[in-house]
Design a protein around this motif. Sequence first.
Motif, PDB file in Angstrom:
ATOM      1  N   GLU A 165      -6.111 -11.729  40.861  1.00 30.14           N
ATOM      2  CA  GLU A 165      -5.238 -10.983  41.772  1.00 30.14           C
ATOM      3  C   GLU A 165      -5.278  -9.480  41.531  1.00 30.14           C
ATOM      4  O   GLU A 165      -4.840  -8.701  42.373  1.00 30.14           O
ATOM      5  CB  GLU A 165      -3.799 -11.478  41.632  1.00 30.14           C
ATOM      6  CG  GLU A 165      -3.584 -12.911  42.052  1.00 30.14           C
ATOM      7  CD  GLU A 165      -4.116 -13.945  41.047  1.00 30.14           C
ATOM      8  OE1 GLU A 165      -4.232 -13.618  39.839  1.00 30.14           O
ATOM      9  OE2 GLU A 165      -4.439 -15.057  41.485  1.00 30.14           O
ATOM     10  N   LYS A 166      -5.800  -9.064  40.395  1.00 32.99           N
ATOM     11  CA  LYS A 166      -5.847  -7.638  40.053  1.00 32.99           C
ATOM     12  C   LYS A 166      -7.189  -6.987  40.352  1.00 32.99           C
ATOM     13  O   LYS A 166      -7.336  -5.770  40.236  1.00 32.99           O
ATOM     14  CB  LYS A 166      -5.522  -7.433  38.565  1.00 32.99           C
ATOM     15  CG  LYS A 166      -4.145  -7.891  38.173  1.00 32.99           C
ATOM     16  CD  LYS A 166      -3.097  -6.987  38.760  1.00 32.99           C
ATOM     17  CE  LYS A 166      -1.710  -7.379  38.251  1.00 32.99           C
ATOM     18  NZ  LYS A 166      -0.669  -6.575  38.834  1.00 32.99           N
ATOM     19  N   VAL A 167      -8.205  -7.765  40.713  1.00 33.19           N
ATOM     20  CA  VAL A 167      -9.547  -7.218  40.956  1.00 33.19           C
ATOM     21  C   VAL A 167      -9.630  -6.682  42.383  1.00 33.19           C
ATOM     22  O   VAL A 167      -9.324  -7.389  43.345  1.00 33.19           O
ATOM     23  CB  VAL A 167     -10.637  -8.292  40.728  1.00 33.19           C
ATOM     24  CG1 VAL A 167     -12.020  -7.728  41.034  1.00 33.19           C
ATOM     25  CG2 VAL A 167     -10.566  -8.824  39.295  1.00 33.19           C
ATOM     26  N   VAL A 168     -10.036  -5.432  42.503  1.00 35.73           N
ATOM     27  CA  VAL A 168     -10.178  -4.782  43.804  1.00 35.73           C
ATOM     28  C   VAL A 168     -11.655  -4.501  44.038  1.00 35.73           C
ATOM     29  O   VAL A 168     -12.330  -3.922  43.183  1.00 35.73           O
ATOM     30  CB  VAL A 168      -9.382  -3.456  43.846  1.00 35.73           C
ATOM     31  CG1 VAL A 168      -9.564  -2.754  45.180  1.00 35.73           C
ATOM     32  CG2 VAL A 168      -7.913  -3.715  43.551  1.00 35.73           C
ATOM     33  N   VAL A 169     -12.172  -4.908  45.199  1.00 37.10           N
ATOM     34  CA  VAL A 169     -13.580  -4.683  45.549  1.00 37.10           C
ATOM     35  C   VAL A 169     -13.633  -3.863  46.831  1.00 37.10           C
ATOM     36  O   VAL A 169     -13.026  -4.241  47.840  1.00 37.10           O
ATOM     37  CB  VAL A 169     -14.342  -6.021  45.736  1.00 37.10           C
ATOM     38  CG1 VAL A 169     -15.797  -5.753  46.122  1.00 37.10           C
ATOM     39  CG2 VAL A 169     -14.262  -6.871  44.477  1.00 37.10           C
ATOM     40  N   PHE A 170     -14.345  -2.754  46.778  1.00 37.85           N
ATOM     41  CA  PHE A 170     -14.578  -1.913  47.946  1.00 37.85           C
ATOM     42  C   PHE A 170     -16.022  -2.104  48.394  1.00 37.85           C
ATOM     43  O   PHE A 170     -16.934  -2.072  47.559  1.00 37.85           O
ATOM     44  CB  PHE A 170     -14.404  -0.415  47.624  1.00 37.85           C
ATOM     45  CG  PHE A 170     -13.023  -0.034  47.195  1.00 37.85           C
ATOM     46  CD1 PHE A 170     -12.042   0.214  48.125  1.00 37.85           C
ATOM     47  CD2 PHE A 170     -12.727   0.093  45.848  1.00 37.85           C
ATOM     48  CE1 PHE A 170     -10.765   0.582  47.727  1.00 37.85           C
ATOM     49  CE2 PHE A 170     -11.456   0.466  45.436  1.00 37.85           C
ATOM     50  CZ  PHE A 170     -10.473   0.705  46.374  1.00 37.85           C
ATOM     51  N   MET A 203      -6.346  -2.906  36.033  1.00 37.28           N
ATOM     52  CA  MET A 203      -6.761  -3.352  37.340  1.00 37.28           C
ATOM     53  C   MET A 203      -8.182  -2.869  37.575  1.00 37.28           C
ATOM     54  O   MET A 203      -8.393  -1.683  37.810  1.00 37.28           O
ATOM     55  CB  MET A 203      -5.805  -2.809  38.403  1.00 37.28           C
ATOM     56  CG  MET A 203      -6.159  -3.248  39.796  1.00 37.28           C
ATOM     57  SD  MET A 203      -5.003  -2.714  41.089  1.00 37.28           S
ATOM     58  CE  MET A 203      -3.534  -3.570  40.631  1.00 37.28           C
ATOM     59  N   PRO A 204      -9.184  -3.742  37.514  1.00 38.32           N
ATOM     60  CA  PRO A 204     -10.565  -3.330  37.744  1.00 38.32           C
ATOM     61  C   PRO A 204     -10.829  -3.005  39.227  1.00 38.32           C
ATOM     62  O   PRO A 204     -10.385  -3.739  40.113  1.00 38.32           O
ATOM     63  CB  PRO A 204     -11.385  -4.547  37.319  1.00 38.32           C
ATOM     64  CG  PRO A 204     -10.474  -5.374  36.485  1.00 38.32           C
ATOM     65  CD  PRO A 204      -9.098  -5.105  36.998  1.00 38.32           C
ATOM     66  N   TYR A 205     -11.539  -1.914  39.443  1.00 37.26           N
ATOM     67  CA  TYR A 205     -11.982  -1.522  40.777  1.00 37.26           C
ATOM     68  C   TYR A 205     -13.504  -1.542  40.784  1.00 37.26           C
ATOM     69  O   TYR A 205     -14.133  -0.958  39.904  1.00 37.26           O
ATOM     70  CB  TYR A 205     -11.511  -0.102  41.123  1.00 37.26           C
ATOM     71  CG  TYR A 205     -10.026   0.018  41.324  1.00 37.26           C
ATOM     72  CD1 TYR A 205      -9.481  -0.089  42.583  1.00 37.26           C
ATOM     73  CD2 TYR A 205      -9.183   0.243  40.244  1.00 37.26           C
ATOM     74  CE1 TYR A 205      -8.104   0.031  42.773  1.00 37.26           C
ATOM     75  CE2 TYR A 205      -7.818   0.362  40.411  1.00 37.26           C
ATOM     76  CZ  TYR A 205      -7.285   0.256  41.679  1.00 37.26           C
ATOM     77  OH  TYR A 205      -5.925   0.371  41.852  1.00 37.26           O
ATOM     78  N   VAL A 206     -14.090  -2.189  41.777  1.00 37.08           N
ATOM     79  CA  VAL A 206     -15.537  -2.277  41.899  1.00 37.08           C
ATOM     80  C   VAL A 206     -15.923  -1.750  43.277  1.00 37.08           C
ATOM     81  O   VAL A 206     -15.336  -2.159  44.288  1.00 37.08           O
ATOM     82  CB  VAL A 206     -16.028  -3.737  41.755  1.00 37.08           C
ATOM     83  CG1 VAL A 206     -17.531  -3.823  41.937  1.00 37.08           C
ATOM     84  CG2 VAL A 206     -15.593  -4.324  40.434  1.00 37.08           C
ATOM     85  N   THR A 207     -16.905  -0.852  43.325  1.00 39.79           N
ATOM     86  CA  THR A 207     -17.418  -0.352  44.596  1.00 39.79           C
ATOM     87  C   THR A 207     -18.847  -0.833  44.773  1.00 39.79           C
ATOM     88  O   THR A 207     -19.689  -0.639  43.896  1.00 39.79           O
ATOM     89  CB  THR A 207     -17.387   1.189  44.636  1.00 39.79           C
ATOM     90  OG1 THR A 207     -16.044   1.632  44.440  1.00 39.79           O
ATOM     91  CG2 THR A 207     -17.905   1.709  45.965  1.00 39.79           C
ATOM     92  N   ASP A 213     -15.268 -13.010  40.917  1.00 41.91           N
ATOM     93  CA  ASP A 213     -15.416 -14.028  39.873  1.00 41.91           C
ATOM     94  C   ASP A 213     -16.122 -13.469  38.640  1.00 41.91           C
ATOM     95  O   ASP A 213     -15.734 -13.763  37.505  1.00 41.91           O
ATOM     96  CB  ASP A 213     -16.182 -15.240  40.410  1.00 41.91           C
ATOM     97  CG  ASP A 213     -15.368 -16.051  41.414  1.00 41.91           C
ATOM     98  OD1 ASP A 213     -14.123 -15.879  41.473  1.00 41.91           O
ATOM     99  OD2 ASP A 213     -15.973 -16.863  42.137  1.00 41.91           O
ATOM    100  N   ALA A 214     -17.149 -12.650  38.842  1.00 42.10           N
ATOM    101  CA  ALA A 214     -17.883 -12.069  37.712  1.00 42.10           C
ATOM    102  C   ALA A 214     -16.992 -11.131  36.904  1.00 42.10           C
ATOM    103  O   ALA A 214     -17.036 -11.134  35.666  1.00 42.10           O
ATOM    104  CB  ALA A 214     -19.122 -11.324  38.210  1.00 42.10           C
ATOM    105  N   THR A 217     -14.294  -9.764  32.085  1.00 35.10           N
ATOM    106  CA  THR A 217     -13.262  -8.872  31.562  1.00 35.10           C
ATOM    107  C   THR A 217     -11.959  -9.578  31.207  1.00 35.10           C
ATOM    108  O   THR A 217     -11.127  -9.005  30.511  1.00 35.10           O
ATOM    109  CB  THR A 217     -12.914  -7.758  32.576  1.00 35.10           C
ATOM    110  OG1 THR A 217     -12.260  -8.355  33.709  1.00 35.10           O
ATOM    111  CG2 THR A 217     -14.143  -6.981  32.997  1.00 35.10           C
ATOM    112  N   GLY A 218     -11.786 -10.766  31.744  1.00 35.01           N
ATOM    113  CA  GLY A 218     -10.536 -11.477  31.509  1.00 35.01           C
ATOM    114  C   GLY A 218      -9.400 -11.021  32.413  1.00 35.01           C
ATOM    115  O   GLY A 218      -8.268 -11.479  32.263  1.00 35.01           O
TER     116      GLY A 218
END
Length: 61
Positions: free
Chosen positions: A37-42, A1-5, A26-27, A32-33
């Motif tokens: 639904e698993k990408v979390v952006v803070f 699960m990728p997390y981006v801040t 989207d990026a 990363t493939g």
Amino acid sequence: MPYVTVKMLSGRSDDQKRALVEKVTDAVVETTGASKEKVVVFIEEMEKSHYAVGGKRLSDE
């Protein structure tokens, strides 16, 4: 699960933040493939009085 801040100065509109979250998601999916639904952006917003460059707060300029 990728997390981006994303850290940025406050002042952007809800529409701008919405567009940012969509494009960052989207990026991450594209590179990363990971499933969308698993990408979390803070989004962490900072006030200009809480941010300084070269010893000077941005609010003092």
